[in-house]
Design a protein around this motif. Structure first.
Motif, PDB file in Angstrom:
ATOM      1  N   LEU A 161      54.575  52.022  26.587  1.00  0.00           N
ATOM      2  CA  LEU A 161      55.796  52.475  27.236  1.00  0.00           C
ATOM      3  C   LEU A 161      56.529  53.520  26.404  1.00  0.00           C
ATOM      4  CD1 LEU A 161      57.166  49.084  28.645  1.00  0.00           C
ATOM      5  CD2 LEU A 161      55.654  50.744  29.727  1.00  0.00           C
ATOM      6  N   THR A 162      56.560  53.330  25.080  1.00  0.00           N
ATOM      7  CA  THR A 162      57.224  54.302  24.212  1.00  0.00           C
ATOM      8  C   THR A 162      56.497  55.634  24.227  1.00  0.00           C
ATOM      9  OG1 THR A 162      57.995  52.508  22.776  1.00  0.00           O
ATOM     10  CG2 THR A 162      58.033  54.725  21.870  1.00  0.00           C
ATOM     11  N   LEU A 208      51.953  48.803  33.945  1.00  0.00           N
ATOM     12  CA  LEU A 208      52.480  47.794  33.024  1.00  0.00           C
ATOM     13  C   LEU A 208      53.926  47.458  33.363  1.00  0.00           C
ATOM     14  CD1 LEU A 208      51.987  46.045  30.547  1.00  0.00           C
ATOM     15  CD2 LEU A 208      52.654  47.991  29.116  1.00  0.00           C
ATOM     16  N   GLU A 209      54.716  48.466  33.711  1.00  0.00           N
ATOM     17  CA  GLU A 209      56.112  48.209  34.094  1.00  0.00           C
ATOM     18  C   GLU A 209      56.190  47.377  35.369  1.00  0.00           C
ATOM     19  OE1 GLU A 209      57.680  52.109  34.381  1.00  0.00           O
ATOM     20  OE2 GLU A 209      58.320  52.191  32.274  1.00  0.00           O
ATOM     21  N   ASN A 264      50.060  40.562  21.856  1.00  0.00           N
ATOM     22  CA  ASN A 264      51.005  41.605  22.230  1.00  0.00           C
ATOM     23  C   ASN A 264      51.304  41.513  23.725  1.00  0.00           C
ATOM     24  OD1 ASN A 264      50.972  42.854  19.570  1.00  0.00           O
ATOM     25  ND2 ASN A 264      48.930  43.581  20.105  1.00  0.00           N
ATOM     26  N   ILE A 265      52.315  42.242  24.153  1.00  0.00           N
ATOM     27  CA  ILE A 265      52.651  42.289  25.569  1.00  0.00           C
ATOM     28  C   ILE A 265      51.656  43.207  26.278  1.00  0.00           C
ATOM     29  CG2 ILE A 265      54.404  42.868  27.270  1.00  0.00           C
ATOM     30  CD1 ILE A 265      55.080  40.446  25.612  1.00  0.00           C
ATOM     31  N   SER A 266      50.892  42.654  27.205  1.00  0.00           N
ATOM     32  CA  SER A 266      49.897  43.423  27.950  1.00  0.00           C
ATOM     33  C   SER A 266      49.834  42.879  29.372  1.00  0.00           C
ATOM     34  CB  SER A 266      48.522  43.321  27.284  1.00  0.00           C
ATOM     35  OG  SER A 266      48.039  41.990  27.341  1.00  0.00           O
ATOM     36  N   SER A 267      48.977  43.484  30.178  1.00  0.00           N
ATOM     37  CA  SER A 267      48.824  43.021  31.561  1.00  0.00           C
ATOM     38  C   SER A 267      48.327  41.583  31.601  1.00  0.00           C
ATOM     39  CB  SER A 267      47.855  43.944  32.305  1.00  0.00           C
ATOM     40  OG  SER A 267      48.388  45.242  32.394  1.00  0.00           O
ATOM     41  N   LEU A 268      47.420  41.219  30.688  1.00  0.00           N
ATOM     42  CA  LEU A 268      46.905  39.850  30.663  1.00  0.00           C
ATOM     43  C   LEU A 268      47.982  38.875  30.210  1.00  0.00           C
ATOM     44  CD1 LEU A 268      43.273  40.248  29.277  1.00  0.00           C
ATOM     45  CD2 LEU A 268      44.040  40.025  31.637  1.00  0.00           C
TER      46      LEU A 268
END
Length: 515
Positions: A293-294, A326-327, A381-385
């Motif tokens: 995102l960054t 992802l958002e 980490n923050i991911s789709s999974l």
């Protein structure tokens, strides 16, 4: 029992329970903002790629002269599982798949040493290219298009690539749909005969003239002066000035006089169009701990700054934006969380006291944020999974809090004070609640036990569920009883307020209707 002593201690010390809750909430919030976000988790593919160009050779020649010799050389490398070889016109490609527990760097060095030691390659082959395969997640792909020539388009894409590479948080950017620069030199057979030359003689003359050479140094009173001869040619007109032949009368024959020098692109057909116009792309990849995102936000900001300086008729737009997916997934989790909280509050309020329902529903954000706080310790980490796992576990984490809250409420109904009801109710159901959580964990355990690298890819789902359930268990055992034991019964939302008494009458009518 020891567990009951711990339960009583937390119930009698609400400050400790509140401190634990604040640690979960604050730690989760800090981790959520500091963790990098990615479309899919990064995994080590464990593949070594070997590429040997053999220009002009047929696939059969490539196989016999290059591929077979490499296969024989690397046979017996420790940790090697399977080898996939492809012989195409002009190139040999070999993919070496390693066992899961094999150190990729060690295997890469061993394979490189064995391939470099091969001395029987044909003279026409180029230097072998040996590297470990890496999966880099695509973040944003920009498309540059317009009514312009190929050279202008390539120069602009390379300029954009260099600008984006310099942005903070972005390290890997590539261009596509542009041909490599190439200077081609063509000499006809008739000209070679006219000047009594050969292609080898012309190539050697170019090779000798187009290079930079150190010339030593001169020591002077003012210091040491380094000498260097600069003759490396980089443009077509520079190659045209190279002297190929010196006659007996002292006149020179330059390359431009005997050859056709074209400063253009590599031969081949490549045409990409966007909105009917010539186009090229610039793609940004996420590597290491870079945040999707960054990086996407930085690229979009650069895009707005760059557009006014593009030539007339040339446009720059976003073609692919993986950050949007992802958002959307994070947005889906947020909406599900809000909907879950609202439904839990509504349903629990129909049968329990209002404040009991509030604290039971609070178990969802406390457990989720507590799990996020622990993610860095598990390498998650923050991911789709991760988001998918949250959506799966969202309706499960509140189950044990509902059981504990209901038993505490039942004990309060038989004239027990809040503290005794909290301890007795929690102690009564602690064993089945623990085993219920363990049973749910067991249902997701097979995901953690899948072998292979794809198993490590999908195991993120199991780990997220496991960590969330553990924190939901801690919340319902230590935090929830303390809050229910020390909740106030007066004021606007207290159990003795008029609003709550009216709600209790509605509950009685609703329960009677169900019966």
């Amino acid at each position: 029992m020891e567990s009951h002593k711990v339960l009583r201690w937390f119930t009698d010390n609400p400050v400790a329970a509140n401190l634990m809750m604040l640690i979960f909430l604050a730690g989760g919030a800090l981790s959520l903002f500091s963790m990098h976000k990615e479309e899919f988790p990064s995994i080590e593919p464990g593949v070594v790629q070997i590429t040997v160009p053999y220009l002009g050779a047929a696939p059969e020649e490539v196989e016999e002269a290059v591929c077979i010799r490499i296969e024989e050389a690397i046979e017996g490398v420790d940790g090697m599982d399977r080898v996939f070889t492809t012989a195409r016109e002009g190139v040999c490609s070999i993919m070496v798949e390693l066992l899961q527990d094999t150190n990729t760097t060690t295997a890469l060095n061993e394979i490189k040493g064995k391939v470099d030691a091969i001395s029987t390659f044909p003279a026409e082959t180029e230097k072998p290219i040996i590297s470990s395969l890496q999966f880099n997640g695509q973040t944003v792909s920009l498309v540059l298009y317009g009514d312009t020539d190929e050279a202008t388009l390539k120069v602009l894409t390379e300029e954009i690539r260099d600008d984006i590479s310099a942005l903070e948080g972005i390290s890997q950017v590539s261009t596509a749909y542009t041909r490599p620069w190439e200077i081609s030199i063509e000499v006809s057979e008739q000209v070679l005969r006219q000047y009594n030359l050969t292609l080898t003689a012309v190539a050697n003359a170019i090779r000798r003239a187009s290079l930079d050479l150190p010339g030593g140094s001169i020591k002077t009173a003012g210091g040491e002066i380094l000498l260097r001869s600069k003759g490396q040619a980089y443009r077509g007109n520079e190659y045209e000035d190279i002297v190929i032949l010196t006659r007996s009368d002292g006149t020179n024959i330059t390359l431009g006089e005997i050859a056709e020098v074209r400063d253009a692109f590599e031969e081949g057909y490549l045409r990409a169009r966007f909105n009917g116009q010539r186009a090229a792309t610039v793609t940004v990849y996420r590597t290491g701990k870079e945040d999707t995102l960054t990086a996407a936000a930085a690229v979009k900001s650069y895009l707005e700054r760059k557009r006014p300086y593009l030539p007339t008729g040339v446009s720059l737009d976003i073609w692919i934006d993986e950050s949007k997916a992802l958002e959307r997934r994070i947005g889906a989790l947020t909406r599900n969380a809000y909907a879950g909280l609202a439904l839990v509050l509504l349903i629990l309020a129909l049968f329990l006291r209002f404040k009991v329902a509030i604290w039971v529903a609070a178990g969802i954000p406390i457990a989720v944020l507590g799990a996020i706080w622990a993610f860095p310790f598990f390498g998650i980490n923050i991911s789709s999974l991760t988001v998918l796992a949250f959506i799966l576990v969202l309706g499960i984490v509140v189950d044990d809090a509902i059981v504990v809250g209901e038993r505490i409420f039942s004990h309060e109904s038989v004239d027990r004070n809040h503290r005794e009801a909290a301890v007795a109710g929690t102690a009564e159901v602690i064993v089945p609640v623990v085993f219920g959580v363990l049973t749910t964990i067991a249902a997701f355990l097979p995901i953690l036990l899948i072998d292979g690298r794809m198993g490590s890819f999908f195991s993120i789902i199991g780990w997220v569920v496991l960590v969330c359930l553990i924190f939901s268990l801690l919340e319902c055992m230590f935090i929830l009883p303390a809050h229910l034991a020390h909740r106030k019964t007066e004021n606007y939302f207290g159990e003795n307020s008029r609003l709550v008494k009216n709600w209790i009458r509605f509950q009685s009518k609703f329960s009677g209707a169900l019966e």
